[in-house]
Design a protein around this motif. Structure first.
Motif, PDB file in Angstrom:
ATOM      1  N   CYS A   1       0.851  -1.188   0.000  1.00 13.56           N
ATOM      2  CA  CYS A   1       0.000   0.000   0.000  1.00 13.56           C
ATOM      3  C   CYS A   1       0.880   1.229   0.000  1.00 13.56           C
ATOM      4  O   CYS A   1       1.802   1.329   0.805  1.00 13.56           O
ATOM      5  N   GLU A   2       0.585   2.133  -0.905  1.00  5.59           N
ATOM      6  CA  GLU A   2       1.286   3.403  -0.897  1.00  5.59           C
ATOM      7  C   GLU A   2       0.617   4.303   0.115  1.00  5.59           C
ATOM      8  O   GLU A   2      -0.602   4.457   0.113  1.00  5.59           O
ATOM      9  N   ARG A   3       1.404   4.875   0.963  1.00  3.78           N
ATOM     10  CA  ARG A   3       0.867   5.778   1.972  1.00  3.78           C
ATOM     11  C   ARG A   3       0.720   7.170   1.368  1.00  3.78           C
ATOM     12  O   ARG A   3       1.661   7.690   0.765  1.00  3.78           O
ATOM     13  N   MET A   4      -0.456   7.722   1.537  1.00  2.00           N
ATOM     14  CA  MET A   4      -0.686   9.083   1.070  1.00  2.00           C
ATOM     15  C   MET A   4      -0.588   9.995   2.283  1.00  2.00           C
ATOM     16  O   MET A   4      -1.408   9.915   3.192  1.00  2.00           O
ATOM     17  N   ASP A   5       0.430  10.812   2.309  1.00  2.05           N
ATOM     18  CA  ASP A   5       0.613  11.716   3.438  1.00  2.05           C
ATOM     19  C   ASP A   5      -0.391  12.846   3.352  1.00  2.05           C
ATOM     20  O   ASP A   5      -0.568  13.467   2.313  1.00  2.05           O
ATOM     21  N   GLU A   6      -1.045  13.103   4.493  1.00  5.26           N
ATOM     22  CA  GLU A   6      -1.978  14.213   4.580  1.00  5.26           C
ATOM     23  C   GLU A   6      -1.193  15.480   4.912  1.00  5.26           C
ATOM     24  O   GLU A   6      -0.162  15.417   5.580  1.00  5.26           O
ATOM     25  N   PRO A   7      -1.689  16.625   4.466  1.00  9.67           N
ATOM     26  CA  PRO A   7      -1.012  17.861   4.837  1.00  9.67           C
ATOM     27  C   PRO A   7      -1.025  18.036   6.358  1.00  9.67           C
ATOM     28  O   PRO A   7      -2.037  17.778   7.002  1.00  9.67           O
ATOM     29  N   GLU A   8       0.080  18.434   6.905  1.00  9.77           N
ATOM     30  CA  GLU A   8       0.174  18.651   8.345  1.00  9.77           C
ATOM     31  C   GLU A   8      -0.313  20.057   8.676  1.00  9.77           C
ATOM     32  O   GLU A   8       0.263  21.041   8.249  1.00  9.77           O
ATOM     33  N   LEU A   9      -1.399  20.131   9.410  1.00 11.53           N
ATOM     34  CA  LEU A   9      -1.935  21.417   9.830  1.00 11.53           C
ATOM     35  C   LEU A   9      -1.864  21.561  11.345  1.00 11.53           C
ATOM     36  O   LEU A   9      -2.538  22.391  11.927  1.00 11.53           O
ATOM     37  N   LEU A  10      -1.047  20.746  11.971  1.00 10.39           N
ATOM     38  CA  LEU A  10      -0.976  20.739  13.420  1.00 10.39           C
ATOM     39  C   LEU A  10      -0.235  21.939  13.977  1.00 10.39           C
ATOM     40  O   LEU A  10      -0.537  22.406  15.069  1.00 10.39           O
ATOM     41  N   ASN A  11       0.735  22.445  13.250  1.00  6.41           N
ATOM     42  CA  ASN A  11       1.598  23.488  13.795  1.00  6.41           C
ATOM     43  C   ASN A  11       1.250  24.892  13.332  1.00  6.41           C
ATOM     44  O   ASN A  11       2.054  25.800  13.508  1.00  6.41           O
ATOM     45  N   ILE A  12       0.082  25.089  12.756  1.00  4.87           N
ATOM     46  CA  ILE A  12      -0.265  26.441  12.346  1.00  4.87           C
ATOM     47  C   ILE A  12      -0.959  27.162  13.494  1.00  4.87           C
ATOM     48  O   ILE A  12      -1.574  26.545  14.360  1.00  4.87           O
ATOM     49  N   ASP A  13      -0.863  28.458  13.476  1.00  7.10           N
ATOM     50  CA  ASP A  13      -1.440  29.300  14.511  1.00  7.10           C
ATOM     51  C   ASP A  13      -2.958  29.100  14.578  1.00  7.10           C
ATOM     52  O   ASP A  13      -3.630  29.078  13.534  1.00  7.10           O
ATOM     53  N   PRO A  14      -3.536  28.951  15.791  1.00  3.42           N
ATOM     54  CA  PRO A  14      -4.989  28.741  15.905  1.00  3.42           C
ATOM     55  C   PRO A  14      -5.819  29.861  15.288  1.00  3.42           C
ATOM     56  O   PRO A  14      -6.869  29.607  14.705  1.00  3.42           O
ATOM     57  N   CYS A  15      -5.358  31.093  15.375  1.00  6.75           N
ATOM     58  CA  CYS A  15      -6.106  32.211  14.771  1.00  6.75           C
ATOM     59  C   CYS A  15      -6.097  32.110  13.244  1.00  6.75           C
ATOM     60  O   CYS A  15      -7.109  32.350  12.598  1.00  6.75           O
ATOM     61  N   PHE A  16      -4.945  31.737  12.698  1.00  2.48           N
ATOM     62  CA  PHE A  16      -4.848  31.557  11.250  1.00  2.48           C
ATOM     63  C   PHE A  16      -5.726  30.386  10.798  1.00  2.48           C
ATOM     64  O   PHE A  16      -6.425  30.461   9.796  1.00  2.48           O
ATOM     65  N   ARG A  17      -5.721  29.308  11.556  1.00  3.11           N
ATOM     66  CA  ARG A  17      -6.555  28.140  11.252  1.00  3.11           C
ATOM     67  C   ARG A  17      -8.026  28.539  11.221  1.00  3.11           C
ATOM     68  O   ARG A  17      -8.770  28.191  10.320  1.00  3.11           O
ATOM     69  N   ARG A  18      -8.458  29.289  12.229  1.00  5.55           N
ATOM     70  CA  ARG A  18      -9.850  29.732  12.314  1.00  5.55           C
ATOM     71  C   ARG A  18     -10.200  30.635  11.134  1.00  5.55           C
ATOM     72  O   ARG A  18     -11.256  30.504  10.520  1.00  5.55           O
TER      73      ARG A  18
END
Length: 130
Positions: free
Chosen positions: A32-49
């Motif tokens: 199985c080829e692993r499809m990496d998901e974009p990492e959004l864990l380290n972005i600023d919470p205000c920017f995420r919102r």
């Protein structure tokens, strides 16, 4: 993938499976080829919102909201109110329209007069029709 569930898509329908109901994952493919998901864990919470709520595309898509916020199943179901669903329980299927969801249960309208409340813990999987 949400906080406590996985979403699988096939054609014009998608399946939601609580993590507690997954015993094992087995692939028919040799590798199985692993499809990496974009990492959004380290972005600023205000920017995420701001990304999630200022762009209509994100705020109107349960999949993108899920990607940004890793929703719990009960919260994800709130995004699917008025959607038709088939729920697999241990020994039978129940079909209806999602009319309410809480942290403990989902309520379906089976016809205009009949509703049924189903505990989330009793659900093996849910199939939503688009």
């Amino acid at each position: 993938m949400g906080f406590d569930f996985v979403q699988l898509r096939k054609d014009d329908q998608f399946f939601v499976v609580p993590f507690t109901k997954i015993c094992q994952i087995k692939s028919d493919e040799p590798t199985c080829e692993r499809m990496d998901e974009p990492e959004l864990l380290n972005i600023d919470p205000c920017f995420r919102r701001a990304l999630a709520y200022r762009f209509e595309t994100v705020s109107s898509s349960p999949e993108l909201i899920q990607l940004f916020f890793r929703l719990r199943l009960s919260n994800f179901l709130l995004l699917l109110l008025d959607k038709k669903v088939t729920i697999k329980l241990d020994n039978h299927l129940v079909t209806g329209t999602v009319v309410h969801a809480t942290h403990e249960s989902i309520t379906l309208c089976k016809n205009e007069k009949e509703t049924r409340e189903i505990p989330l813990a009793a659900i093996c999987y849910m199939k939503f029709h688009e």
